[in-house]
Design an enzyme around this catalytic site. Structure first.
Site, PDB file in Angstrom:
ATOM      1  N   LYS A  80       0.848  -1.192   0.000  1.00  8.74           N
ATOM      2  CA  LYS A  80       0.000   0.000   0.000  1.00  8.74           C
ATOM      3  C   LYS A  80       0.882   1.240   0.000  1.00  8.74           C
ATOM      4  O   LYS A  80       1.931   1.268   0.648  1.00  8.74           O
ATOM      5  CB  LYS A  80      -0.907   0.017   1.241  1.00  8.74           C
ATOM      6  CG  LYS A  80      -1.694   1.314   1.444  1.00  8.74           C
ATOM      7  CD  LYS A  80      -2.355   1.370   2.808  1.00  8.74           C
ATOM      8  CE  LYS A  80      -2.966   2.733   3.093  1.00  8.74           C
ATOM      9  NZ  LYS A  80      -3.555   2.829   4.435  1.00  8.74           N
ATOM     10  N   GLU A 124      -8.026  12.572  12.431  1.00  6.60           N
ATOM     11  CA  GLU A 124      -7.181  11.444  12.839  1.00  6.60           C
ATOM     12  C   GLU A 124      -6.292  11.805  14.026  1.00  6.60           C
ATOM     13  O   GLU A 124      -5.411  12.668  13.922  1.00  6.60           O
ATOM     14  CB  GLU A 124      -6.319  10.960  11.669  1.00  6.60           C
ATOM     15  CG  GLU A 124      -5.632   9.649  11.940  1.00  6.60           C
ATOM     16  CD  GLU A 124      -5.463   8.796  10.701  1.00  6.60           C
ATOM     17  OE1 GLU A 124      -4.919   7.686  10.818  1.00  6.60           O
ATOM     18  OE2 GLU A 124      -5.873   9.233   9.617  1.00  6.60           O
ATOM     19  N   GLY A 138      -4.629  13.385   0.701  1.00  4.54           N
ATOM     20  CA  GLY A 138      -3.946  12.127   0.413  1.00  4.54           C
ATOM     21  C   GLY A 138      -4.919  10.976   0.280  1.00  4.54           C
ATOM     22  O   GLY A 138      -6.009  11.009   0.842  1.00  4.54           O
ATOM     23  N   GLU A 157     -11.495  11.096  -4.706  1.00  6.07           N
ATOM     24  CA  GLU A 157     -11.349  11.067  -3.250  1.00  6.07           C
ATOM     25  C   GLU A 157     -10.493  12.228  -2.763  1.00  6.07           C
ATOM     26  O   GLU A 157     -10.785  12.857  -1.743  1.00  6.07           O
ATOM     27  CB  GLU A 157     -10.724   9.743  -2.808  1.00  6.07           C
ATOM     28  CG  GLU A 157     -10.568   9.617  -1.297  1.00  6.07           C
ATOM     29  CD  GLU A 157      -9.982   8.282  -0.866  1.00  6.07           C
ATOM     30  OE1 GLU A 157      -9.175   8.287   0.088  1.00  6.07           O
ATOM     31  OE2 GLU A 157     -10.328   7.248  -1.465  1.00  6.07           O
ATOM     32  N   LYS A 203     -11.397  15.297  -0.070  1.00  2.00           N
ATOM     33  CA  LYS A 203     -10.597  15.616   1.094  1.00  2.00           C
ATOM     34  C   LYS A 203     -10.047  17.048   1.052  1.00  2.00           C
ATOM     35  O   LYS A 203      -9.629  17.587   2.078  1.00  2.00           O
ATOM     36  CB  LYS A 203      -9.451  14.605   1.224  1.00  2.00           C
ATOM     37  CG  LYS A 203      -9.962  13.213   1.614  1.00  2.00           C
ATOM     38  CD  LYS A 203      -8.840  12.192   1.653  1.00  2.00           C
ATOM     39  CE  LYS A 203      -9.351  10.844   2.127  1.00  2.00           C
ATOM     40  NZ  LYS A 203      -8.279   9.795   2.127  1.00  2.00           N
TER      41      LYS A 203
END
Length: 424
Positions: free
Chosen positions: A184, A229, A396, A411, A415
Site C-alpha cells: 500500500k 485522525e 492524500g 477522493e 478531502k
C-alpha cells in the site's frame, strides 16, 4: 539538529481559572500564522498566541530532540497551576515534517498566552521569563485585537502535478503494488490557492470548526486544518490512537449515505487498506505499553464531506517513567494510514511518485504538557500559509492493488473540500 537555543531563559508560568469563555477560537486576538495556535474539538481544547519560547528542529531525530528540549525547559519552570486539568499549566504546541529529509523540519512553541476549556471549566495561562506577578485578566492578556478578515475571491491552480499527471503517478504506484514491490502507498496531492485579500488564519479556523466540529481544528507555525485522525493521546498513562483508512465520499442524501456506509464497511479494498493501517499502529505502540487493545472490526466515521473506516486503538504506559506523548508520536510516525505498508518501501515509492516535498502535511501536530501528557494528531485536511495571499492545500489517498486513479482523484477532491470551503 536544533537551530534554536537549547536552553532558553527559565519561564514563569501561571494558570488561573476564569469564567466560562464559550467558543475558544473567537478569543484569538491576532492573525499571525507564526504565533497563532489552536487545538480545538467540539468547543473544547486550547488556543494560544505569542511565543515565550521556541525550538526549530530538523532531521531524523526532530521529534526526539524536541521532546528532550521540552523536558529540560519544563524542569526549570516556576509553575503556579490553580486548575490542574489536561491542558492547564505549561504547554507547548508543535508540528513536524512528514519526512526526515524535509526542509520544513519541526517546531515546538510555548505560547505567551493560552486559553483552555474542558468539561465546563475555563482557564488562562500566561508564560514569561519575568518574575511571578498578579494574574492578568483575559482582556489584558489579549491586548489589542485586530478585526477578522475574509480572504476574498480565491483562485486555484495545480500544485506539484496536474490532475492528469497525478492520476498517471497513481497508475504507476498501482503497477508497483501489483508487481509485489509494496502492499500500500498513500499518495498526497497539493493545490495552490491564491486569495484576493490577505489570509487571516482566524477566519479559516472558525470556518473549519463550524463545519467540522468532530475534527481537531489545529494551527501551529503556518500549518492549519481540521484533522479527523488522532495519532496519539496520553492522559495519566492511558494511550489512545484513532486510525482512519478507507474512505468514501458523501452524497448529501442521508439514505444514499447509509447505503454507501454499508458498502464501505464491506469493501475488500478499503478493509484491506484499514487492516494494514491498524496493524502498523499496533506494531509501533506495542513495545511501549503494558497492555493494549485492538478492535476486531472498524466502525464507520461520518464526517460532513466523507466517511471513513475507523478504529480506536488503546493502551497503558507508565505515567511517570513511560514515554511522553511526543515520544509516542515519534514512535508511531509515519503510520500506514499516511505512508503505506511496508513503511520503508512505501516511503521510497511515494517519494518518487509524488515528486514534491510534503512539508508538514501528514506529520504530527498537537500539544504537550509539562508532565508529558498531550494530544497529537496527523496534519490532514490542511493547508500551509506560504505568504500573505497564498495557501498550499493538501490531500492524500491510500492506493492499493484494486485502486482506480480516477476514483483516487475524486477522493482527493473530497478531502480538499474542508480547506476549500474554509477559504470560501
Amino acid at each position: 539538529m536544533s537551530t534554536a537555543a537549547a536552553d532558553p531563559a527559565p519561564l514563569v508560568v501561571r494558570t488561573v481559572e476564569i469564567d466560562d469563555v464559550g467558543d475558544l477560537l473567537p478569543l484569538l486576538p491576532h492573525d499571525d500564522p507564526a504565533t497563532t495556535m489552536s487545538w480545538v474539538r467540539r468547543g473544547e481544547g486550547i488556543v494560544g498566541w505569542g511565543a515565550a519560547a521556541r525550538l526549530r528542529t530538523d532531521g531524523p531525530a526532530r521529534m526526539i530532540e524536541a521532546d528532550a528540549w521540552w523536558r529540560r525547559l519544563a524542569g526549570r519552570m516556576i509553575v503556579r497551576d490553580e486548575v490542574g486539568v489536561p491542558g492547564s499549566g505549561p504547554v507547548a504546541f508543535g508540528s513536524f515534517a512528514f519526512s526526515r529529509d524535509s526542509a520544513a523540519g519541526g517546531t515546538l512553541v510555548v505560547p505567551r498566552v493560552v486559553v483552555g476549556r474542558r468539561d465546563g471549566r475555563s482557564w488562562l495561562t500566561v508564560a514569561s521569563p519575568a518574575a511571578l506577578g498578579p494574574a492578568p485578566t483575559l482582556a489584558q492578556a489579549r491586548g489589542a485585537v485586530t478585526p477578522v478578515r475574509a480572504p476574498g475571491a480565491v483562485r486555484y491552480r495545480d500544485g506539484s502535478l496536474t490532475a492528469d499527471q497525478w492520476q498517471a503517478a497513481v497508475a504507476e504506484v498501482v503497477a508497483a503494488i501489483r508487481a509485489g514491490q509494496v502492499q500500500k502507498v498513500v499518495m498526497a496531492r497539493d493545490v495552490l490557492a491564491r486569495t484576493s485579500e490577505d489570509v487571516d488564519v482566524r477566519h479559516l479556523l472558525r470556518a473549519l470548526a463550524a463545519e467540522y466540529p468532530g475534527c481537531w481544528t489545529f494551527a501551529v507555525d503556518h500549518i492549519l486544518g481540521a484533522t479527523p485522525e488522532l495519532l496519539v493521546r496520553r492522559d495519566h498513562g492511558l494511550v489512545a490512537c484513532r486510525v482512519l483508512a478507507g474512505t468514501i465520499r458523501r452524497t448529501g442524501d442521508d439514505d444514499d449515505d447509509l447505503r454507501h456506509a454499508a458498502t464501505l464497511a464491506r469493501s475488500s479494498k478499503d478493509l484491506e487498506e484499514h487492516e494494514l493501517a491498524v496493524a502498523s499502529v499496533a506494531q509501533a505502540l506495542g513495545p511501549y505499553c503494558t497492555s493494549f487493545n485492538v478492535p476486531e472490526a472498524p466502525f464507520v466515521l461520518h464526517l460532513p464531506n466523507v466517511m471513513h473506516l475507523a478504529s480506536d486503538v488503546t493502551g497503558v504506559v507508565d505515567a511517570t517513567r513511560g514515554p511522553s506523548s511526543l515520544a509516542l508520536a515519534a514512535a508511531l510516525h509515519p503510520t500506514a494510514a499516511v505512508c503505506g505498508t511496508p513503511t520503508p518501501e512505501a516511503a521510497g515509492v511515494l517519494a518518487r511518485a509524488e515528486r514534491m516535498d510534503r512539508g508538514r502535511y501528514a506529520g504530527p501536530v498537537g500539544w504537550i504538557g509539562a508532565d508529558g501528557d498531550g494530544e497529537w494528531g496527523i496534519a490532514l485536511r490542511s493547508g500551509v500559509v506560504q505568504d500573505a495571499r497564498t495557501v498550499r492545500l493538501f490531500a492524500g489517498c491510500g492506493v492499493v492493488a484494486a485502486s482506480d486513479p480516477a476514483a483516487e482523484l475524486a477522493e482527493s477532491e473530497a478531502k480538499l473540500l474542508p480547506m476549500r470551503s474554509a477559504l470560501g
